[in-house]
Design an enzyme around this catalytic site. Structure first.
Site: not given
Ligand SMILES: Nc1ncnc2c1ncn2[C@@H]1O[C@H](COP(=O)(O)OP(=O)(O)O)[C@@H](O)[C@H]1O
Ligand SMILES: CC(=O)OP(=O)(O)O
Ligand SMILES: [Mg+2]
Length: 435
Positions: A14, A21, A168, A228-230, A420
């Site tokens: 991923n 990952k 995706d 989905h908050l990444g 994922e």
């Molecule tokens: N315990 C936490 N509290 C708040 N934010 C977090 C925590 N752990 C990870 N994050 C935040 O999550 C984000 C990364 O999310 P992730 O879903 O792993 O990323 P990606 O989009 O690369 O797959 C970064 O902004 C990181 O700071």
């Molecule tokens: C689509 C996308 O933004 O994926 P990621 O959060 O893994 O960067």
């Molecule tokens: Mg991701």
């Protein structure tokens, strides 16, 4: 090329915008193919807010385990990360419980943008698939290029394996035409395939099936608002088991802001922002990423408001600064914009939403931010679970889905741990057309 053998050992990769990952699963001999056994999990995160962090866990042996190592080397791309993990895997082979790298039969790759290919679902790669994916690189500039480069690396280094791409965007093939269509010249839109595609679909599929299981409902009767908050953040209104609307669009830039992405802005802002916009008379094939687009993808979002794209660091700044407070408020505000819209579209006030589900690094990792979001639902008077602090702060829950509310509301408040990698493996094992 497909090797036409049932999977016995599967590598799942991923490539996210801030992380790589990877997991390896085995199907023990004579065992049910639907029950893969996790053998290895590795990740390199914080690629966009270095120093990067490395984790490595072989479930059979601790010899080369790494709980969390800050990488001193300049590892700041998915490509670097993949090669570092591969080196470690080769070292670890001696300690491997089961197959060696050259015994991997299948490799599953997350590819964010599938364009029109994505509508078909997962595909075994061949030259023409790779060529089509390469043409889509500019539509997912932070993702497709790195994913293709890992795809090429596994094709070279794991010669016996079948490489399969999972998109995706596939989950959003169900978007109604009035949601997927941008109100622009339809001839141009059709010719150039300019429409909403939507992303994080592998995560949403995983969230949907696990939430349905948790609620004891049929997937086809499950309606949720998923967040989905990444590093990239999006939301999805899932209506009766299908994506009905989602916040990302033609590219993963639309919608919510993220670590380095602006999210939705007035499109005209581009022309006021840069002195080097691309000219408009280029053919799609020759268009390079414009300077402005690059800025909006790579140096906007949280990173442009504070000194980092790492949201955990922004939340942890104590006392908060004017910049961190502004960043948090902007993110929260945009999330609530989509929430209000999806609540209406799913008829939340009349029981059309079963649950609100948080996922992704921020959604899973931050009780504080979840609480801020849930506090924002107050005005809806929507029959939500009451948030229970003890549950919301539960950090070591092993379950894939857990409740953070009291369970007494019509709308459940849940967290689902994104996976994922396993979503792809489960799809791969279930679809005999792929092997
Ligand atoms: N315990 C936490 N509290 C708040 N934010 C977090 C925590 N752990 C990870 N994050 C935040 O999550 C984000 C990364 O999310 P992730 O879903 O792993 O990323 P990606 O989009 O690369 O797959 C970064 O902004 C990181 O700071
Ligand atoms: C689509 C996308 O933004 O994926 P990621 O959060 O893994 O960067
Ligand atoms: Mg991701």
């Amino acid at each position: 090329m497909s090797n036409k053998t049932p999977p016995t050992s599967v590598l799942s990769v991923n490539a996210g915008s801030s992380s790589l990952k990877l997991q390896i699963f085995v199907i023990p001999k004579n065992n049910d193919i639907s029950k893969p056994k996790l053998l290895l999990k590795a990740s390199i995160s914080k690629l966009t807010s270095p120093p990067a962090e490395f984790t490595f866990k072989n479930t059979e042996s601790d010899k080369y385990a790494i709980e969390s190592q800050t990488l001193e080397k300049d590892i700041n791309s998915v490509d670097d990360a993949f090669h570092l993990i591969l080196e470690h895997l080769k070292k670890d082979e001696s300690g491997f419980g089961a197959p060696k790298l050259d015994q991997i039969t299948h490799v599953c790759h997350r590819v964010v943008h599938g364009g029109e290919l994505g509508v078909q679902g997962p595909l075994v790669i061949n030259h023409s698939v790779v060529k089509e994916l390469e043409e889509l690189t500019t539509l997912a500039p932070l993702h497709n290029g790195p994913a293709i480069s890992v795809l090429k690396a596994t094709s070279t280094s794991l010669k016996n394996a079948t490489n399969i791409v999972f998109f995706d965007s596939s989950f959003h093939a169900s978007l109604p035409d009035f949601i997927r269509t941008y109100p622009i010249d339809q001839k141009v839109a059709k010719e150039r395939k300019l429409r909403k595609y939507g992303f994080h679909g592998l995560s949403y599929q995983w969230i949907l099936k696990n939430t349905a299981r948790f609620l004891g409902k049929d997937v086809k009767e499950t309606s949720i608002i998923a967040l989905h908050l990444g590093s990239g953040a999006s939301m999805c209104a899932i209506k009766n088991g299908e994506s009905y609307d989602t916040s990302m669009g033609l590219t993963p830039l639309e919608g919510l802001p993220g670590g380095s992405r602006s999210g939705t802005i007035d499109p005209s802002l581009i022309f006021h922002f840069t002195t080097h916009p691309s000219t408009t008379d280029q053919t799609p094939a020759s268009i390079e990423l414009s300077h402005a687009e690059n800025i909006l993808n790579s140096s906007s979002g949280f990173k442009s408001l504070t000194s980092t794209s790492d949201f955990s660091q922004i939340l942890a700044t104590n006392p908060p600064t004017q910049e961190t407070t502004l960043t948090i408020n902007i993110f929260l505000d945009r999330i609530l914009n989509f929430f209000g819209a999806y609540w209406l579209k799913l008829n939340g006030g009349k029981g059309g939403v079963d649950a609100v589900v948080f996922s992704g690094g921020i959604g899973e990792g931050s009780p504080k931010f979840r609480k801020m979001i849930v506090d924002g639902f107050d005005g809806l008077n929507g029959g939500f679970d009451e948030l229970v602090d003890g549950r919301n702060n539960n950090e070591d829950g092993e379950e894939t889905v857990y409740s953070i509310g009291d369970g007494g509301g019509k709308v459940r408040l849940l967290v689902c741990k994104a996976d994922e990698e396993l979503q792809m493996v489960e799809e791969c094992l279930a679809d005999t057309k792929l092997w």
